[in-house]
Design an enzyme around this catalytic site. Structure first.
Site, PDB file in Angstrom:
ATOM      1  N   GLU A   1       0.814  -1.211   0.000  1.00  0.00           N
ATOM      2  CA  GLU A   1       0.000   0.000   0.000  1.00  0.00           C
ATOM      3  C   GLU A   1       0.849   1.262   0.000  1.00  0.00           C
ATOM      4  O   GLU A   1       0.489   2.258  -0.622  1.00  0.00           O
ATOM      5  CB  GLU A   1      -0.965  -0.002   1.193  1.00  0.00           C
ATOM      6  CG  GLU A   1      -2.015  -1.111   1.142  1.00  0.00           C
ATOM      7  CD  GLU A   1      -2.881  -1.045  -0.119  1.00  0.00           C
ATOM      8  OE1 GLU A   1      -3.030   0.041  -0.697  1.00  0.00           O
ATOM      9  OE2 GLU A   1      -3.410  -2.101  -0.517  1.00  0.00           O
TER      10      GLU A   1
ATOM     11  N   TYR B   1      -4.879   7.121   4.389  1.00  0.00           N
ATOM     12  CA  TYR B   1      -5.154   6.128   3.357  1.00  0.00           C
ATOM     13  C   TYR B   1      -4.502   4.781   3.686  1.00  0.00           C
ATOM     14  O   TYR B   1      -5.167   3.735   3.721  1.00  0.00           O
ATOM     15  CB  TYR B   1      -4.678   6.592   1.968  1.00  0.00           C
ATOM     16  CG  TYR B   1      -4.605   5.415   1.019  1.00  0.00           C
ATOM     17  CD1 TYR B   1      -5.778   4.875   0.498  1.00  0.00           C
ATOM     18  CD2 TYR B   1      -3.399   4.789   0.736  1.00  0.00           C
ATOM     19  CE1 TYR B   1      -5.736   3.745  -0.307  1.00  0.00           C
ATOM     20  CE2 TYR B   1      -3.357   3.666  -0.066  1.00  0.00           C
ATOM     21  CZ  TYR B   1      -4.526   3.150  -0.586  1.00  0.00           C
ATOM     22  OH  TYR B   1      -4.486   2.030  -1.357  1.00  0.00           O
TER      23      TYR B   1
ATOM     24  N   ASP C   1      -9.458   6.216  -1.195  1.00  0.00           N
ATOM     25  CA  ASP C   1      -8.450   6.767  -2.098  1.00  0.00           C
ATOM     26  C   ASP C   1      -9.151   7.660  -3.114  1.00  0.00           C
ATOM     27  O   ASP C   1     -10.378   7.818  -3.089  1.00  0.00           O
ATOM     28  CB  ASP C   1      -7.619   5.651  -2.757  1.00  0.00           C
ATOM     29  CG  ASP C   1      -8.394   4.897  -3.838  1.00  0.00           C
ATOM     30  OD1 ASP C   1      -9.616   5.110  -3.956  1.00  0.00           O
ATOM     31  OD2 ASP C   1      -7.773   4.097  -4.555  1.00  0.00           O
TER      32      ASP C   1
ATOM     33  N   CYS D   1     -14.781   4.016 -13.643  1.00  0.00           N
ATOM     34  CA  CYS D   1     -15.186   5.399 -13.359  1.00  0.00           C
ATOM     35  C   CYS D   1     -13.962   6.296 -13.479  1.00  0.00           C
ATOM     36  O   CYS D   1     -13.561   6.990 -12.548  1.00  0.00           O
ATOM     37  CB  CYS D   1     -15.798   5.487 -11.968  1.00  0.00           C
ATOM     38  SG  CYS D   1     -16.771   6.976 -11.685  1.00  0.00           S
TER      39      CYS D   1
ATOM     40  N   CYS E   1     -19.062   4.583 -18.707  1.00  0.00           N
ATOM     41  CA  CYS E   1     -20.359   4.398 -18.051  1.00  0.00           C
ATOM     42  C   CYS E   1     -21.130   3.210 -18.646  1.00  0.00           C
ATOM     43  O   CYS E   1     -21.916   2.572 -17.954  1.00  0.00           O
ATOM     44  CB  CYS E   1     -21.177   5.670 -18.154  1.00  0.00           C
ATOM     45  SG  CYS E   1     -20.401   7.092 -17.345  1.00  0.00           S
TER      46      CYS E   1
ATOM     47  N   CYS F   1     -20.425   0.270 -16.636  1.00  0.00           N
ATOM     48  CA  CYS F   1     -20.462   0.456 -15.180  1.00  0.00           C
ATOM     49  C   CYS F   1     -21.663  -0.254 -14.558  1.00  0.00           C
ATOM     50  O   CYS F   1     -22.804  -0.018 -14.963  1.00  0.00           O
ATOM     51  CB  CYS F   1     -20.501   1.942 -14.842  1.00  0.00           C
ATOM     52  SG  CYS F   1     -20.518   2.241 -13.064  1.00  0.00           S
TER      53      CYS F   1
ATOM     54  N   CYS G   1     -26.560   5.935 -10.891  1.00  0.00           N
ATOM     55  CA  CYS G   1     -25.561   6.999 -10.768  1.00  0.00           C
ATOM     56  C   CYS G   1     -26.191   8.373 -10.987  1.00  0.00           C
ATOM     57  O   CYS G   1     -26.742   8.666 -12.052  1.00  0.00           O
ATOM     58  CB  CYS G   1     -24.442   6.794 -11.785  1.00  0.00           C
ATOM     59  SG  CYS G   1     -23.184   8.091 -11.739  1.00  0.00           S
TER      60      CYS G   1
END
Length: 277
Positions: A15, A98, A116, A172, A179, A182, A188
């Site tokens: 990370e 984070y 994030d 996204c 889209c 998605c 949305c």
DNA sequence: AAAACGGGGAT
DNA sequence: ATCCCAGTTTT
């Protein structure tokens, strides 16, 4: 890493590396890193020069320095184990909100939202109908809302967070959202509103000609000199740091800055430069 | 609150 | 040749 069979320390390293660097570039470095230094004590005991060389060009070499400091801090803890609590994680060098949330959730299945930039964008679009999250870092409002969306089970939270991160990174997209692909398209708010553009586009950082570029050139020369077993003369360092058409003061500022940051050490007599021991 | 901090990939 | 990307620390 966000997978089975990875130690909490391995997750933390992954990370940290992923903070500013895409997964495909992180993966090979992480593999070798964990092979060479499987636990925090191993990394803490390594020569810093080797750490900086292994870091290669993942970006911001000071992050590699902090990761080694983090390793020492973890190794000094009871059992040498990575903590699970957000507050204890954030007390470690190089670990902010984070990374603390990612480690807490992915390594220990704590019920924590991982916010994030990709997740923040997904939530801003789907729930607020805005193209981007408010530019600053996530505040109380954003965090508590994200927490309210989490599944009850900790293991499910890890899946949830990974899913949102991947959705934001792969579908996204900041510039070219897909889209049509998605899974949240029908719910949305941003898509329903006709994908209105934000008034202010987030402005990226300049790169060409910056001190950061000059420092990066010196780091590259330092790594090369180290693997060849020779020092880098100050003249050569300044030469490496000199960008076309740049302010003459920039080169020395870059070199001295690296020394001040502990990324390079200067011989007190010859002024030759090297990576820290 | 804002600036400093790398380097690569997409367009 | 441009544009774009990200989280932590320091000021």
């Amino acid at each position: 890493m966000r997978a089975e069979g990875v130690s909490p320390w391995g997750t933390l390293v992954f990370e940290v590396m992923s903070q500013q660097t895409p997964i495909p570039r992180v993966q090979p470095i992480w593999e070798r890193w964990m092979r060479d230094w499987p636990g925090p004590a191993d990394l803490a005991a390594a020569p810093t020069a080797d750490v900086l060389i292994a870091w290669d060009r993942l970006g911001y070499p000071s992050r590699a320095l902090r990761l080694q400091q983090c390793a020492a801090a973890v190794a000094a803890r009871p059992g040498g184990r990575v903590p699970a609590d957000m507050d204890e994680l954030m007390a470690l060098p190089g670990i902010g909100p984070y990374t603390a949330s990612a480690v807490s959730c992915f390594a220990y299945h704590r019920r924590v939202a991982v916010l994030d930039t990709n997740v923040r964008r997904v939530l801003a679009r789907t729930l607020d109908g805005r193209e981007f999250a408010p530019s600053s870092s996530p505040g109380r409002r954003e965090r508590s809302r994200a927490e309210s969306l989490l599944p009850d089970d900790g293991e499910a939270c890890a899946d949830w967070n990974v899913a949102l991160m991947e959705l934001g990174a792969l579908v996204c997209d900041q510039r070219a959202p897909r889209c049509e692909a998605c899974p949240l398209a029908s719910e949305c708010a941003w898509l329903a509103a006709g994908r209105p553009a934000a008034e202010v586009r987030p402005r990226g950082q300049a790169w060409a000609g910056t001190d950061r570029q000059a420092r990066g050139r010196v780091m590259a020369s330092l790594r090369a000199a180290h693997v060849e077993g020779r020092p880098l003369t100050r003249a050569d360092a300044l030469s490496a740091a000199t960008l076309p058409g740049a302010d003459p003061a920039q080169a020395s500022r870059a070199v001295d800055g690296l020394v001040a940051d502990g990324l390079a050490v200067a011989d007190p007599v010859t002024r030759d430069l090297g990576l820290p021991g």
